[in-house]
Design a protein around this motif. Structure first.
Motif, mmCIF file in Angstrom:
data_model
loop_
_atom_site.group_PDB
_atom_site.id
_atom_site.type_symbol
_atom_site.label_atom_id
_atom_site.label_comp_id
_atom_site.label_asym_id
_atom_site.label_seq_id
_atom_site.Cartn_x
_atom_site.Cartn_y
_atom_site.Cartn_z
ATOM 1 N N MET A 1 -88.358 14.753 17.744
ATOM 2 C CA MET A 1 -87.652 15.788 17.008
ATOM 3 C C MET A 1 -87.432 16.995 17.929
ATOM 4 O O MET A 1 -88.327 17.400 18.660
ATOM 5 N N GLN A 2 -86.258 17.537 17.876
ATOM 6 C CA GLN A 2 -85.886 18.676 18.704
ATOM 7 C C GLN A 2 -86.329 19.985 18.054
ATOM 8 O O GLN A 2 -86.473 20.058 16.835
ATOM 9 N N PRO A 3 -86.519 21.034 18.856
ATOM 10 C CA PRO A 3 -86.802 22.358 18.271
ATOM 11 C C PRO A 3 -85.660 22.786 17.356
ATOM 12 O O PRO A 3 -84.509 22.371 17.534
ATOM 13 N N PHE A 4 -85.997 23.614 16.370
ATOM 14 C CA PHE A 4 -84.988 24.099 15.429
ATOM 15 C C PHE A 4 -85.383 25.486 14.951
ATOM 16 O O PHE A 4 -86.491 25.950 15.202
ATOM 17 N N ASP A 5 -84.441 26.152 14.291
ATOM 18 C CA ASP A 5 -84.660 27.509 13.805
ATOM 19 C C ASP A 5 -84.757 27.527 12.284
ATOM 20 O O ASP A 5 -84.089 26.757 11.607
ATOM 21 N N LEU A 6 -85.595 28.433 11.777
ATOM 22 C CA LEU A 6 -85.739 28.661 10.347
ATOM 23 C C LEU A 6 -85.699 30.155 10.082
ATOM 24 O O LEU A 6 -86.030 30.948 10.958
ATOM 25 N N THR A 7 -85.321 30.533 8.871
ATOM 26 C CA THR A 7 -85.356 31.935 8.459
ATOM 27 C C THR A 7 -86.196 32.040 7.200
ATOM 28 O O THR A 7 -86.015 31.276 6.256
ATOM 29 N N PRO A 17 -91.673 21.246 17.463
ATOM 30 C CA PRO A 17 -92.580 20.170 17.055
ATOM 31 C C PRO A 17 -93.471 19.746 18.225
ATOM 32 O O PRO A 17 -92.996 19.591 19.352
ATOM 33 N N GLU A 18 -94.759 19.593 17.950
ATOM 34 C CA GLU A 18 -95.717 19.203 18.982
ATOM 35 C C GLU A 18 -96.237 17.789 18.753
ATOM 36 O O GLU A 18 -97.021 17.288 19.531
ATOM 37 N N GLY A 19 -95.832 17.159 17.644
ATOM 38 C CA GLY A 19 -96.332 15.830 17.293
ATOM 39 C C GLY A 19 -97.509 15.938 16.351
ATOM 40 O O GLY A 19 -98.141 16.992 16.236
ATOM 41 N N ASP A 20 -97.802 14.854 15.654
ATOM 42 C CA ASP A 20 -98.932 14.788 14.726
ATOM 43 C C ASP A 20 -98.884 15.894 13.678
ATOM 44 O O ASP A 20 -99.891 16.525 13.379
ATOM 45 N N GLU A 21 -97.657 16.164 13.156
ATOM 46 C CA GLU A 21 -97.468 17.187 12.108
ATOM 47 C C GLU A 21 -97.915 18.584 12.540
ATOM 48 O O GLU A 21 -98.327 19.402 11.724
ATOM 49 N N THR A 22 -97.864 18.858 13.842
ATOM 50 C CA THR A 22 -98.233 20.163 14.378
ATOM 51 C C THR A 22 -96.987 20.822 14.954
ATOM 52 O O THR A 22 -96.177 20.162 15.608
ATOM 53 N N TYR A 23 -96.862 22.129 14.721
ATOM 54 C CA TYR A 23 -95.676 22.863 15.154
ATOM 55 C C TYR A 23 -96.092 24.203 15.759
ATOM 56 O O TYR A 23 -96.966 24.885 15.233
ATOM 57 N N THR A 24 -95.435 24.576 16.860
ATOM 58 C CA THR A 24 -95.621 25.899 17.426
ATOM 59 C C THR A 24 -94.449 26.751 16.960
ATOM 60 O O THR A 24 -93.289 26.344 17.080
ATOM 61 N N ILE A 25 -94.767 27.910 16.407
ATOM 62 C CA ILE A 25 -93.760 28.796 15.833
ATOM 63 C C ILE A 25 -93.601 30.017 16.734
ATOM 64 O O ILE A 25 -94.586 30.649 17.123
ATOM 65 N N LYS A 27 -91.675 33.799 17.104
ATOM 66 C CA LYS A 27 -91.074 34.889 16.340
ATOM 67 C C LYS A 27 -90.716 35.983 17.338
ATOM 68 O O LYS A 27 -91.545 36.361 18.160
ATOM 69 N N ASP A 28 -89.490 36.482 17.273
ATOM 70 C CA ASP A 28 -89.002 37.504 18.214
ATOM 71 C C ASP A 28 -89.165 37.070 19.664
ATOM 72 O O ASP A 28 -89.508 37.859 20.537
ATOM 73 N N GLY A 29 -88.967 35.762 19.919
ATOM 74 C CA GLY A 29 -89.014 35.251 21.278
ATOM 75 C C GLY A 29 -90.412 35.077 21.858
ATOM 76 O O GLY A 29 -90.557 34.722 23.014
ATOM 77 N N LYS A 30 -91.439 35.309 21.052
ATOM 78 C CA LYS A 30 -92.811 35.178 21.545
ATOM 79 C C LYS A 30 -93.562 34.170 20.689
ATOM 80 O O LYS A 30 -93.316 34.063 19.486
ATOM 81 N N GLU A 31 -94.501 33.456 21.323
ATOM 82 C CA GLU A 31 -95.309 32.509 20.551
ATOM 83 C C GLU A 31 -96.046 33.270 19.468
ATOM 84 O O GLU A 31 -96.718 34.256 19.729
ATOM 85 N N TYR A 32 -95.884 32.818 18.237
ATOM 86 C CA TYR A 32 -96.414 33.539 17.084
ATOM 87 C C TYR A 32 -97.633 32.842 16.494
ATOM 88 O O TYR A 32 -98.673 33.450 16.281
ATOM 89 N N LEU A 33 -97.494 31.543 16.205
ATOM 90 C CA LEU A 33 -98.624 30.802 15.669
ATOM 91 C C LEU A 33 -98.386 29.315 15.794
ATOM 92 O O LEU A 33 -97.288 28.868 16.094
ATOM 93 N N GLN A 34 -99.453 28.559 15.584
ATOM 94 C CA GLN A 34 -99.353 27.105 15.554
ATOM 95 C C GLN A 34 -99.881 26.652 14.204
ATOM 96 O O GLN A 34 -100.925 27.125 13.746
ATOM 97 N N ILE A 35 -99.121 25.761 13.553
ATOM 98 C CA ILE A 35 -99.520 25.290 12.231
ATOM 99 C C ILE A 35 -99.508 23.772 12.199
ATOM 100 O O ILE A 35 -98.850 23.118 13.016
ATOM 101 N N GLN A 36 -100.251 23.236 11.232
ATOM 102 C CA GLN A 36 -100.315 21.786 11.053
ATOM 103 C C GLN A 36 -100.369 21.472 9.564
ATOM 104 O O GLN A 36 -101.014 22.190 8.797
ATOM 105 N N LYS A 37 -99.709 20.389 9.190
ATOM 106 C CA LYS A 37 -99.729 19.971 7.786
ATOM 107 C C LYS A 37 -101.123 19.459 7.450
ATOM 108 O O LYS A 37 -101.700 18.674 8.170
ATOM 109 N N ASP A 38 -101.650 19.947 6.346
ATOM 110 C CA ASP A 38 -102.949 19.522 5.851
ATOM 111 C C ASP A 38 -102.707 18.592 4.661
ATOM 112 O O ASP A 38 -101.582 18.179 4.403
ATOM 113 N N ASP A 39 -103.724 18.273 3.922
ATOM 114 C CA ASP A 39 -103.561 17.430 2.742
ATOM 115 C C ASP A 39 -102.653 18.109 1.715
ATOM 116 O O ASP A 39 -102.648 19.322 1.585
#
Length: 86
Positions: A1-7, A17-25, A27-39
């Motif tokens: 999956m390619q990077p994409f933008d959200l608002t 997308p980093e794989g395994d339901e993990t994503y690096t987000i 914001k304002d051109g700087k790394e903001y947070l990393q999230i992962q889908k939980d249950d």
């Protein structure tokens, strides 16, 4: 999956997308947070310093997660257009 933008709340985020339901987000051109889908419908973020999961509820993280899930479910029209050209 390619990077994409959200608002969300009139703020633009870049999602990588980093794989395994993990994503690096970003914001304002700087790394903001990393999230992962939980249950279920919950998403967790990772501590920037330690990289360990933070399990406290976070409205922004869950909202971004829901947007990511919705984005993944949408068919990518660009791919369909490219297939027709071949």
């Amino acid at each position: 999956m390619q990077p994409f933008d959200l608002t969300f709340n009139n703020v633009d985020y870049a999602v990588f997308p980093e794989g395994d339901e993990t994503y690096t987000i970003y914001k304002d051109g700087k790394e903001y947070l990393q999230i992962q889908k939980d249950d279920g419908e919950q998403w967790i973020k990772f501590d920037k310093e330690t990289g360990t999961p933070v399990f406290e509820p976070d409205e922004e993280v869950n909202a971004l997660g829901k947007l990511i899930a919705a984005y993944k479910e949408e068919p990518e029209e660009e791919d369909e257009d490219n297939e027709e050209e071949f």
